[in-house]
Design an enzyme around this catalytic site. Structure first.
Site, PDB file in Angstrom:
ATOM      1  N   GLY A 221       0.794  -1.216   0.000  1.00 25.65           N
ATOM      2  CA  GLY A 221       0.000   0.000   0.000  1.00 25.65           C
ATOM      3  C   GLY A 221       0.823   1.261   0.000  1.00 25.65           C
ATOM      4  O   GLY A 221       0.313   2.349   0.280  1.00 25.65           O
ATOM      5  N   ARG A 301      -8.434   4.330 -14.536  1.00 26.11           N
ATOM      6  CA  ARG A 301      -8.156   4.820 -13.187  1.00 26.11           C
ATOM      7  C   ARG A 301      -8.690   6.245 -12.937  1.00 26.11           C
ATOM      8  O   ARG A 301      -9.243   6.501 -11.860  1.00 26.11           O
ATOM      9  CB  ARG A 301      -6.651   4.773 -12.877  1.00 26.11           C
ATOM     10  CG  ARG A 301      -6.090   3.362 -12.791  1.00 26.11           C
ATOM     11  CD  ARG A 301      -4.644   3.342 -12.308  1.00 26.11           C
ATOM     12  NE  ARG A 301      -4.569   3.656 -10.899  1.00 26.11           N
ATOM     13  CZ  ARG A 301      -4.075   4.777 -10.402  1.00 26.11           C
ATOM     14  NH1 ARG A 301      -3.623   5.720 -11.221  1.00 26.11           N
ATOM     15  NH2 ARG A 301      -4.041   4.972  -9.103  1.00 26.11           N
ATOM     16  N   CYS A 332     -18.363   6.315 -25.726  1.00 28.24           N
ATOM     17  CA  CYS A 332     -19.692   6.921 -25.867  1.00 28.24           C
ATOM     18  C   CYS A 332     -20.291   7.321 -24.518  1.00 28.24           C
ATOM     19  O   CYS A 332     -21.498   7.551 -24.416  1.00 28.24           O
ATOM     20  CB  CYS A 332     -20.632   5.957 -26.591  1.00 28.24           C
ATOM     21  SG  CYS A 332     -21.004   4.476 -25.647  1.00 28.24           S
TER      22      CYS A 332
END
Length: 405
Positions: A221, A301, A332
């Site tokens: 992390g 992301r 789209c």
């Protein structure tokens, strides 16, 4: 980005076509070395690459050659690791809510396995009574750069609650469970090292209940910088503080223990660039849009995590004339990569480069809107090597079974 680097990336994009993912192996190597140096005060440390960040088998092979183990979250990631040359015992499988068949197959392949729920602990002990396992603990710590990547809080689906450790101990007295390791992972993009230290104390407290452990897995992390001046996890300070706590616990535990981390984004995020071509620049009375030949089918992301990716205009590196743009895609639906972003003046046909595109970018891509996925290139000693070709229309139909209608 340095001027020479920008020219090189544009040349590579012209050679292989854009959109294109480009990865620099030198950056991966340096990140691996940085993390190794940070924990050099611990006798037995193992880095296991969290390959979900980037599953190209060439990336996996390269990181294996650096001395890494592998963190896998699916049976196919295990198979990728084995294909890349990892030994079964060098792979740890840490799934979440998979069908038990995956865990069974992982055991048959001989990899290390983490289990995070009581029903599977019971079933595993019945089928594999002599197979050592690790247990994933939920430390009840809320951390991470986004709600979607916070995995250790009290309401998270991940792990067995720290408040149920006594229940695990009771279970080990009733069924043949060989617990060799404990695992914790609080989230991703964590800047505050106190979060890691708090998680360590939780894990140490739980470990006291299990006398036959061989390792403690602290997940990962670590935050990486996404733009100039951005902060990152101070891994040197973390290594000193956590290393000291770990060594003290090992002395108290009176048995040698391995310290494991599972870096993914930390190793590969900064190695990656995503190069796209500008389709058109469209101005309205209110906004200036730069449409690129990509969308969230290639890089999700920014839309999924509200993630920031620094964008540079490779085709206009010397421009002093910055303008404000919304960089958007061709999907789209709204697929905005950046809003109100100042970038050197953009023209149709320019190449725009997204930085920090090595982790959770291609690996989260799709064929939405029936768009093909781009090629990937790996720089080895500065020279480009194609490691995944661009898909074509036939690839879209490869797994389709056409029937007579």
């Amino acid at each position: 980005m340095e001027l020479a680097r920008m020219h090189q990336m544009e040349e590579i994009a012209r050679e292989y076509g854009a959109p294109l993912y480009i990865y620099d192996s030198a950056v991966i190597e340096e990140q691996f070395a940085r993390l190794t140096r940070a924990f050099q005060g611990v006798k037995d440390v193992k880095l296991n690459y969290a390959c979900k960040a980037n599953t190209n088998i060439n990336i996996i092979k390269f990181i294996r050659n650096l001395g890494s183990g592998l963190d896998a979250v699916s049976i196919n990631e295990i198979k990728l690791g084995l294909r890349a040359g990892f030994l079964p015992q060098e792979i740890i499988f840490t799934p979440s809510g998979v069908h038990f068949n995956e865990i069974r197959e992982a055991a048959e392949l001989g990899v290390k396995i983490h289990i995070d729920n009581f029903p599977f602990l019971r079933r595993f002990s019945e089928e594999f009574p002599d197979y050592p396992i690790g247990i994933r603990i939920n430390p009840h710590i809320k951390a991470g750069g986004n709600e979607k990547i916070s995995t250790g809080h009290v309401d998270s689906k991940f792990g067995i609650s720290i408040n149920q450790v006594n229940d695990i101990v009771d279970l080990t007295r009733k069924i043949p469970l060989k617990v060799e390791g404990l695992h914790v992972h609080t989230g991703s993009d964590i800047l505050d090292i106190d979060v890691f230290l708090e998680g360590a104390e939780v894990l140490f407290g739980a470990a006291e209940n299990f006398p036959s452990l061989t390792y403690l897995d602290f997940g990962s992390g670590f935050k990486v910088p996404y733009k100039e001046g951005d902060k990152e996890t101070d891994i040197v300070t973390l290594g000193n503080k956590l290393g000291l706590l770990f060594n003290q616990f090992v002395e108290k535990y009176k048995k040698p223990l391995r310290l494991i981390f599972e870096p993914g984004k930390f190793l590969v995020s900064q190695c990656g660039l995503f190069v796209t071509e500008v389709n058109v620049v469209k101005e309205t009375p209110y906004r200036r849009f730069a449409f690129i030949n990509s969308g969230f089918n290639h890089l999700i992301r920014p839309m999924f995590y509200n993630a920031f990716h620094h964008i540079v205009n490779l085709s206009n590196p010397d421009s002093k004339n910055e303008k404000t743009y919304d960089v958007v895609g061709y999907i789209c639906e709204t697929d905005t990569f950046a809003s109100d972003r100042k970038i050197a003046e953009i023209h149709e046909g320019d190449y725009l480069c997204f930085e920090n595109a090595g982790a959770y970018c291609f690996s989260m891509s799709s064929n939405y809107n029936s768009r093909v996925r781009p090629a990937e290139v790996l720089l080895l000693n500065g020279a480009p090597h194609l490691i995944r070709r661009k898909e074509n229309f036939e690839d879209l139909l490869e797994t389709t079974v056409e029937i007579s209608l």
